[in-house]
Design a protein around this motif. Structure first.
Motif, mmCIF file in Angstrom:
data_model
loop_
_atom_site.group_PDB
_atom_site.id
_atom_site.type_symbol
_atom_site.label_atom_id
_atom_site.label_comp_id
_atom_site.label_asym_id
_atom_site.label_seq_id
_atom_site.Cartn_x
_atom_site.Cartn_y
_atom_site.Cartn_z
ATOM 1 N N PRO A 13 -7.372 -27.640 47.841
ATOM 2 C CA PRO A 13 -6.678 -26.935 46.310
ATOM 3 C C PRO A 13 -4.941 -27.222 46.596
ATOM 4 N N HIS A 14 -4.673 -27.434 47.682
ATOM 5 C CA HIS A 14 -3.075 -27.950 47.758
ATOM 6 C C HIS A 14 -2.705 -29.063 46.951
ATOM 7 N N PHE A 15 -3.621 -30.081 47.563
ATOM 8 C CA PHE A 15 -3.151 -31.444 46.968
ATOM 9 C C PHE A 15 -3.577 -31.542 45.406
ATOM 10 N N GLN A 16 -4.442 -30.765 45.136
ATOM 11 C CA GLN A 16 -5.064 -30.781 43.657
ATOM 12 C C GLN A 16 -4.026 -30.217 42.661
ATOM 13 N N MET A 17 -3.468 -28.925 43.383
ATOM 14 C CA MET A 17 -2.320 -28.170 42.640
ATOM 15 C C MET A 17 -0.928 -28.919 42.592
ATOM 16 N N LEU A 18 -0.875 -29.833 43.817
ATOM 17 C CA LEU A 18 0.375 -30.636 43.642
ATOM 18 C C LEU A 18 0.359 -31.650 42.396
ATOM 19 N N ALA A 19 -0.826 -32.252 42.356
ATOM 20 C CA ALA A 19 -0.948 -33.247 41.206
ATOM 21 C C ALA A 19 -0.695 -32.468 40.097
ATOM 22 N N TYR A 20 -1.410 -31.443 39.730
ATOM 23 C CA TYR A 20 -1.483 -30.634 38.274
ATOM 24 C C TYR A 20 0.111 -30.379 37.998
ATOM 25 N N CYS A 21 0.797 -29.866 38.889
ATOM 26 C CA CYS A 21 2.141 -29.371 38.729
ATOM 27 C C CYS A 21 3.035 -30.305 38.622
ATOM 28 N N ARG A 22 2.758 -31.321 39.089
ATOM 29 C CA ARG A 22 3.982 -32.750 38.897
ATOM 30 C C ARG A 22 3.435 -33.272 37.550
ATOM 31 N N ALA A 23 2.101 -33.181 37.187
ATOM 32 C CA ALA A 23 1.982 -33.728 35.941
ATOM 33 C C ALA A 23 2.389 -32.814 34.636
ATOM 34 N N VAL A 24 2.354 -31.469 34.807
ATOM 35 C CA VAL A 24 3.022 -30.714 33.697
ATOM 36 C C VAL A 24 4.521 -31.088 34.006
ATOM 37 N N LYS A 25 5.255 -31.075 34.905
ATOM 38 C CA LYS A 25 6.673 -31.156 35.248
ATOM 39 C C LYS A 25 7.107 -32.838 34.385
ATOM 40 N N LEU A 26 6.149 -33.623 34.506
ATOM 41 C CA LEU A 26 6.509 -34.931 33.979
ATOM 42 C C LEU A 26 6.019 -34.894 32.392
ATOM 43 N N GLY A 27 5.587 -33.686 31.750
ATOM 44 C CA GLY A 27 5.083 -33.544 30.469
ATOM 45 C C GLY A 27 3.924 -34.464 30.297
ATOM 46 N N LEU A 28 3.183 -34.760 31.323
ATOM 47 C CA LEU A 28 1.702 -35.420 31.123
ATOM 48 C C LEU A 28 0.787 -34.251 30.999
ATOM 49 N N ASN A 29 -0.484 -34.717 30.490
ATOM 50 C CA ASN A 29 -1.751 -33.918 30.091
ATOM 51 C C ASN A 29 -2.584 -34.040 31.463
ATOM 52 N N PRO A 30 -2.718 -33.194 32.442
ATOM 53 C CA PRO A 30 -3.633 -33.398 33.418
ATOM 54 C C PRO A 30 -5.061 -33.349 33.215
#
Length: 344
Positions: free
Chosen positions: A311-328
């Motif tokens: 879950p840690h790296f899954q959430m890392l990718a999700y949070c970064r996508a949101v920060k970049l304005g992308l649709n995860p």
């Protein structure tokens, strides 16, 4: 957090794992004694196969390896040697991935090769082609990217390894995993600061043993959801050339363990000396000289801890996508199922 299918599928993993445990507990598997068990899949499912094969061999004491499904199609003679018996474990979330289905068709009629499918869709082409299947039809992801499905299919194969080898110690440990995943989900906000720090333009993921496949999957998740530059390596191989890319815009995430921590610590120190941000994830993450330590509280031993790191790296990718304005949920250029034309 921004509402999304990906987020919901990450945080609901404990309940899904409980259902997977009950399903595998009740399922009866065919008796088999192959010379070699081959785990196979495409993309995320292949990286799952890498971890599953390492776990299977460690737990059962029987040889196992992982190959991409395309290798079964293109080079079957390099995967299956004459005179040996095989079990092919083919993994696909949808059960319709073109290469996975074609791999089964490629070896159809070869009595020395048994086939077991692992999928989240009952009645899929893959399930119909296989002699037996592990079907996790309670996993119904809506996001394009695989999170909960990866976790649960890997968990199912770990349970399968322990059950079929009658390894009661490992089985008993694995039955405690869903409850411990609840604690891990509660820790996930810790990863947000790293994910949202756009100073880091490059991410490197390191792991060894069962964690080799985990590191590869972590790379794929971040690349899929954010298109960030990222790579993965077997931990100690990183010194043999790739460490030259480390600078102050690089975050190196190491999946550590009790078995590897003595060798992990000097590597973390080297990474820091070159300006990189060293992150450790694992039960002993605070013992390897990392800048950021994400400690997983668990009493599970060795390879049984691997799923708790997901879950840690899954959430890392999700949070970064949101920060970049992308649709995860819907990364660019991707669909839930990859289908290509493969000649019969």
């Amino acid at each position: 957090m921004v509402a999304s299918h990906t987020y919901d599928e990450i945080i609901s993993q404990p309940d899904a794992l409980k259902q997977t445990l009950q399903m595998v507990k009740e399922q009866r598997f065919h008796e088999k004694d192959p010379d070699l068990t081959v785990f196979s899949g495409c993309g995320t499912s292949y990286y799952l196969a890498v971890s599953a094969a390492r776990f299977f061999q460690e737990v059962t004491g029987k040889p196992a390896l992982a190959v991409p499904a395309s290798e079964v199609i293109l080079h079957p003679e390099q995967v299956f040697a004459k005179g040996l018996k095989y079990q092919l474990v083919i993994i696909s979330r949808s059960g319709t991935t073109s290469e996975a289905v074609a791999a089964c068709k490629t070896i159809a009629g070869r009595k020395e090769i048994g086939v077991m499918a692992v999928t989240c869709h009952a009645g899929s082409a893959l399930a119909r082609l296989a002699a037996e299947s592990i079907v996790l039809d309670h996993i119904k992801e809506k996001s394009v990217v695989m999170t909960q499905s990866f976790t649960n299919m890997l968990y199912a194969l770990q349970l399968y390894s322990a059950k079929t080898s009658q390894n009661d110690r490992i089985w008993n440990e694995l039955t405690r995993l869903p409850e411990q995943m609840d604690q891990v989900i509660g820790q996930l906000p810790q990863i947000r600061e790293l994910a949202e720090n756009l100073q880091y333009r490059r991410f490197i993921f390191l792991g060894s043993g069962v964690l080799t496949g985990i590191a590869r999957e972590a790379t794929l998740k971040l690349k899929e959801m954010t298109q960030t530059e990222c790579e993965s390596y077997s931990t100690l191989e990183f010194r043999h050339g790739p460490i030259s890319i480390v600078d102050d815009r690089t975050a190196v995430i190491l999946f550590t363990s009790e078995k590897t921590k003595e060798l992990d610590a000097p590597l973390m120190e080297e990474i820091r000396s070159f300006g990189g941000h060293a992150v450790a994830v694992g039960h002993c993450a605070d013992q390897v000289s990392a800048d950021t330590a994400l400690v997983i509280e668990t009493d599970l031993s060795g390879s049984c801890q691997a799923i708790l790191l997901l879950p840690h790296f899954q959430m890392l990718a999700y949070c970064r996508a949101v920060k970049l304005g992308l649709n995860p949920d819907q990364p660019r250029n991707l669909n839930q199922v990859v289908k290509i034309s493969i000649g019969e």
